[in-house]
Motif scaffolding. Structure first.
Motif, PDB file in Angstrom:
ATOM      1  N   ASN A  58       8.520   7.095  11.092  1.00  0.00           N
ATOM      2  CA  ASN A  58       9.024   8.459  10.959  1.00  0.00           C
ATOM      3  C   ASN A  58       9.723   8.937  12.238  1.00  0.00           C
ATOM      4  O   ASN A  58      10.650   9.727  12.187  1.00  0.00           O
ATOM      5  CB  ASN A  58       7.859   9.383  10.630  1.00  0.00           C
ATOM      6  CG  ASN A  58       8.326  10.703  10.108  1.00  0.00           C
ATOM      7  OD1 ASN A  58       9.201  10.762   9.257  1.00  0.00           O
ATOM      8  ND2 ASN A  58       7.789  11.760  10.660  1.00  0.00           N
ATOM      9  N   SER A  59       9.259   8.437  13.376  1.00  0.00           N
ATOM     10  CA  SER A  59       9.862   8.826  14.663  1.00  0.00           C
ATOM     11  C   SER A  59      10.171   7.568  15.466  1.00  0.00           C
ATOM     12  O   SER A  59       9.605   6.509  15.220  1.00  0.00           O
ATOM     13  CB  SER A  59       8.884   9.663  15.492  1.00  0.00           C
ATOM     14  OG  SER A  59       8.360  10.713  14.734  1.00  0.00           O
ATOM     15  N   LYS A  88      -4.397  24.504  15.038  1.00  0.00           N
ATOM     16  CA  LYS A  88      -3.552  23.324  14.808  1.00  0.00           C
ATOM     17  C   LYS A  88      -4.164  22.059  15.413  1.00  0.00           C
ATOM     18  O   LYS A  88      -3.805  20.954  15.033  1.00  0.00           O
ATOM     19  CB  LYS A  88      -2.171  23.535  15.432  1.00  0.00           C
ATOM     20  CG  LYS A  88      -1.283  24.505  14.704  1.00  0.00           C
ATOM     21  CD  LYS A  88       0.049  24.556  15.431  1.00  0.00           C
ATOM     22  CE  LYS A  88       1.001  25.530  14.772  1.00  0.00           C
ATOM     23  NZ  LYS A  88       2.249  25.650  15.538  1.00  0.00           N
ATOM     24  N   MET A 104       7.928  12.809   4.847  1.00  0.00           N
ATOM     25  CA  MET A 104       7.453  12.263   6.121  1.00  0.00           C
ATOM     26  C   MET A 104       6.771  10.912   5.876  1.00  0.00           C
ATOM     27  O   MET A 104       5.787  10.854   5.139  1.00  0.00           O
ATOM     28  CB  MET A 104       6.456  13.260   6.726  1.00  0.00           C
ATOM     29  CG  MET A 104       6.235  13.076   8.187  1.00  0.00           C
ATOM     30  SD  MET A 104       5.290  14.493   8.804  1.00  0.00           S
ATOM     31  CE  MET A 104       4.914  13.919  10.424  1.00  0.00           C
ATOM     32  N   LYS A 115       4.425   8.155   6.369  1.00  0.00           N
ATOM     33  CA  LYS A 115       3.183   7.890   7.100  1.00  0.00           C
ATOM     34  C   LYS A 115       2.665   6.524   6.698  1.00  0.00           C
ATOM     35  O   LYS A 115       2.834   6.106   5.556  1.00  0.00           O
ATOM     36  CB  LYS A 115       2.135   8.960   6.768  1.00  0.00           C
ATOM     37  CG  LYS A 115       2.394  10.282   7.443  1.00  0.00           C
ATOM     38  CD  LYS A 115       1.304  11.276   7.081  1.00  0.00           C
ATOM     39  CE  LYS A 115       1.590  12.638   7.639  1.00  0.00           C
ATOM     40  NZ  LYS A 115       0.939  12.912   8.904  1.00  0.00           N
ATOM     41  N   GLU A 129       1.391   8.129  12.196  1.00  0.00           N
ATOM     42  CA  GLU A 129       1.324   9.595  12.108  1.00  0.00           C
ATOM     43  C   GLU A 129       0.219  10.089  11.181  1.00  0.00           C
ATOM     44  O   GLU A 129       0.337  11.140  10.559  1.00  0.00           O
ATOM     45  CB  GLU A 129       2.709  10.196  11.785  1.00  0.00           C
ATOM     46  CG  GLU A 129       3.745   9.736  12.807  1.00  0.00           C
ATOM     47  CD  GLU A 129       5.017  10.581  12.905  1.00  0.00           C
ATOM     48  OE1 GLU A 129       5.007  11.708  12.414  1.00  0.00           O
ATOM     49  OE2 GLU A 129       5.999  10.080  13.493  1.00  0.00           O
ATOM     50  N   THR A 130      -0.875   9.327  11.143  1.00  0.00           N
ATOM     51  CA  THR A 130      -2.037   9.794  10.393  1.00  0.00           C
ATOM     52  C   THR A 130      -3.023  10.534  11.305  1.00  0.00           C
ATOM     53  O   THR A 130      -4.064  10.987  10.850  1.00  0.00           O
ATOM     54  CB  THR A 130      -2.780   8.607   9.722  1.00  0.00           C
ATOM     55  OG1 THR A 130      -3.029   7.609  10.717  1.00  0.00           O
ATOM     56  CG2 THR A 130      -1.986   8.011   8.590  1.00  0.00           C
ATOM     57  N   GLU A 168      -2.506  13.315  12.460  1.00  0.00           N
ATOM     58  CA  GLU A 168      -2.398  14.734  12.088  1.00  0.00           C
ATOM     59  C   GLU A 168      -1.829  14.828  10.672  1.00  0.00           C
ATOM     60  O   GLU A 168      -1.371  13.830  10.107  1.00  0.00           O
ATOM     61  CB  GLU A 168      -1.491  15.478  13.069  1.00  0.00           C
ATOM     62  CG  GLU A 168      -0.090  14.906  13.175  1.00  0.00           C
ATOM     63  CD  GLU A 168       0.759  15.576  14.241  1.00  0.00           C
ATOM     64  OE1 GLU A 168       0.502  16.740  14.567  1.00  0.00           O
ATOM     65  OE2 GLU A 168       1.698  14.929  14.727  1.00  0.00           O
ATOM     66  N   ASP A 169      -1.901  16.058  10.107  1.00  0.00           N
ATOM     67  CA  ASP A 169      -1.304  16.246   8.784  1.00  0.00           C
ATOM     68  C   ASP A 169       0.176  16.576   8.964  1.00  0.00           C
ATOM     69  O   ASP A 169       0.930  15.706   9.347  1.00  0.00           O
ATOM     70  CB  ASP A 169      -2.069  17.335   8.027  1.00  0.00           C
ATOM     71  CG  ASP A 169      -3.470  16.846   7.643  1.00  0.00           C
ATOM     72  OD1 ASP A 169      -3.604  15.636   7.363  1.00  0.00           O
ATOM     73  OD2 ASP A 169      -4.416  17.643   7.660  1.00  0.00           O
ATOM     74  N   GLU A 170       0.533  17.837   8.712  1.00  0.00           N
ATOM     75  CA  GLU A 170       1.949  18.197   8.858  1.00  0.00           C
ATOM     76  C   GLU A 170       2.179  19.089  10.080  1.00  0.00           C
ATOM     77  O   GLU A 170       3.214  19.732  10.182  1.00  0.00           O
ATOM     78  CB  GLU A 170       2.436  18.920   7.586  1.00  0.00           C
ATOM     79  CG  GLU A 170       2.233  18.148   6.295  1.00  0.00           C
ATOM     80  CD  GLU A 170       2.906  16.781   6.286  1.00  0.00           C
ATOM     81  OE1 GLU A 170       4.021  16.663   6.826  1.00  0.00           O
ATOM     82  OE2 GLU A 170       2.300  15.825   5.746  1.00  0.00           O
ATOM     83  N   GLU A 171       1.203  19.121  10.984  1.00  0.00           N
ATOM     84  CA  GLU A 171       1.308  20.054  12.120  1.00  0.00           C
ATOM     85  C   GLU A 171       2.440  19.694  13.080  1.00  0.00           C
ATOM     86  O   GLU A 171       2.984  20.549  13.755  1.00  0.00           O
ATOM     87  CB  GLU A 171      -0.009  20.093  12.908  1.00  0.00           C
ATOM     88  CG  GLU A 171      -1.212  20.603  12.123  1.00  0.00           C
ATOM     89  CD  GLU A 171      -1.971  19.471  11.434  1.00  0.00           C
ATOM     90  OE1 GLU A 171      -1.414  18.356  11.329  1.00  0.00           O
ATOM     91  OE2 GLU A 171      -3.107  19.715  11.003  1.00  0.00           O
ATOM     92  N   ASN A 172       2.740  18.419  13.185  1.00  0.00           N
ATOM     93  CA  ASN A 172       3.742  17.923  14.142  1.00  0.00           C
ATOM     94  C   ASN A 172       3.420  18.395  15.559  1.00  0.00           C
ATOM     95  O   ASN A 172       4.263  18.924  16.278  1.00  0.00           O
ATOM     96  CB  ASN A 172       5.152  18.383  13.726  1.00  0.00           C
ATOM     97  CG  ASN A 172       6.229  17.603  14.464  1.00  0.00           C
ATOM     98  OD1 ASN A 172       5.982  16.493  14.930  1.00  0.00           O
ATOM     99  ND2 ASN A 172       7.401  18.179  14.593  1.00  0.00           N
TER     100      ASN A 172
END
Lengths: 175, 209
Positions: free
Chosen positions: B33-34, B170, A1, A3, B136-137, B139-143
């Motif tokens: 990432n998105s 979450k 991912m 970041k 995307e910092t 959150e961690d990997e929660e998405n």
């Protein structure tokens, strides 16, 4: 991912690339139109609220309204209670119930006593269908500021109406 | 065997674009990432306009460079007219609670009610919010994060992070990070409320940090 921290992203700020300039230009134009509309609405609202439409040109050539001359005094109705209004006294009985005694009326207070005595007299049979009532008018309230019933005014009004038949009759008499 | 190789090569060709295929994509050196879509809620200027007319997708991007290009070209937060909103959401998610991806979720939010004080810092804070979301910092990997919203109102600037669901465990990380991003003190609380609850009158925040 993948970041990116805030610092990493800020480092890339200089690499900015505008993907679809046309779209962003159109967007900016739309926001500008909204801003102009809001400003016009604000001016319109302001003039409705404070002005009567009269304006003058000041020493700098700007059109200004006579707001400072036309402004009405602020209403007392919001928040400020009438300072002259008296509130009744509070009486607390043995059980702890608090009662507000009625404020004394500035006028018509003796009517209450009259009413009570009248009611008592009816009850005692002093006044009634078999007994004549001697009415003493209370002149105090006769000088009322109430508007006069317009129908009464019409009834009392002296009118000069022309009656053709009467007029003919008069002529006959003269002859 | 050779057939299989040919097929694999074809697939590879479809995946890796060159400057000849798409000049715009070639500019993307730092892909995100998105893919993200910027939306704007236009304040009503005509009574015939309804919510759907007012909510407009502006542009979609997928790289850091594009993000900066767009950010530099649009009005900053404190220059937006009253009743405007910026929404930055993952591509394919409408910034409405009715959207399937939002319907079971909610939002972390904070209102800057002292507008005079906040108008000097809101541009920086909103940018920090955007960076935390696209990088995307937040959150961690929660998405869990679907997007970020800025509301410009008469009484306040409000920043909200919209999430996919309402699971307490979450969501705490997102709330704590939002608080840091917005540089809030301990006394300044961020609140989480589900979209279901916020549609009911008098409902209170489910999590307060």
């Amino acid at each position: 991912m993948a970041k990116y921290t805030e610092e990493q992203l800020i480092e890339l700020k200089e690499e900015a690339y505008v993907p679809q300039e046309g779209i962003l230009e159109a967007f900016n134009q739309m926001v500008e139109q909204v801003r102009e509309h809001a400003a016009a609405e604000y001016e319109k609202h302001k003039s409705i609220k404070w002005g009567n439409g009269d304006t003058y040109i000041d020493e700098n050539g700007n059109e200004r309204s006579y707001n400072h001359l036309n402004r009405r005094r602020a209403s007392r109705s919001s928040g400020n209670k009438n300072p002259r209004k008296k509130t009744g006294e509070q009486q607390v009985d043995e059980d702890g119930w608090a009662t507000f005694s009625k404020a004394k009326k500035s006028f018509g207070a003796e009517d209450e006593d009259d009413r009570q005595s009248f009611r008592q007299a009816v009850k005692d049979g002093l006044i009634g269908p078999n007994n004549a009532v001697r009415v003493k008018p209370n002149n105090k309230n006769l000088g009322s500021s109430k508007a006069v019933d317009p129908r009464d005014a019409i009834a009392d009004k002296h009118t000069n109406t022309f009656n053709a038949f009467e007029a003919l009759g008069d002529d006959d008499d003269d002859e | 065997m050779s057939e299989e190789l040919t097929k694999q090569t074809e697939e590879l060709n479809l995946e890796s674009k060159t400057v000849f295929d798409n000049k715009e994509e070639f500019e993307a050196k730092h892909p995100l990432n998105s893919r993200w879509t910027l939306w704007y809620t236009k304040p009503q200027t005509n009574k015939s306009e309804n919510w759907h007319d007012l909510l407009k997708p502006v542009i979609t991007f997928s790289s850091v460079e594009e993000f900066w290009g767009i950010y530099n070209s649009i009005p900053v937060a404190n220059q937006l007219p009253l009743k405007s909103d910026y929404h930055l959401f993952k591509e394919g998610i409408r910034p409405e609670w009715e959207d399937e991806q939002n319907s079971k979720g909610g939002k972390w939010q904070y209102s800057f009610t002292n507008k005079r004080e906040a108008s000097g810092v809101i541009n920086d804070l909103w940018l920090r919010g955007l960076l935390a979301v696209v990088g995307e910092t937040i959150e961690d990997e929660e998405n869990e994060v679907n997007g970020i919203v800025l509301n410009i109102r008469k009484q306040a600037f409000r920043v909200g992070i919209w999430t996919k669901d309402c699971e307490d465990s979450k969501l705490r990380t997102v709330g704590e990070r939002l608080k840091k991003v917005l540089q809030l003190s301990d006394e300044q609380k961020v609140e989480f409320i589900s979209h279901d609850a916020s549609n009911k009158k008098g409902s209170e925040a489910q999590i307060v940090l």
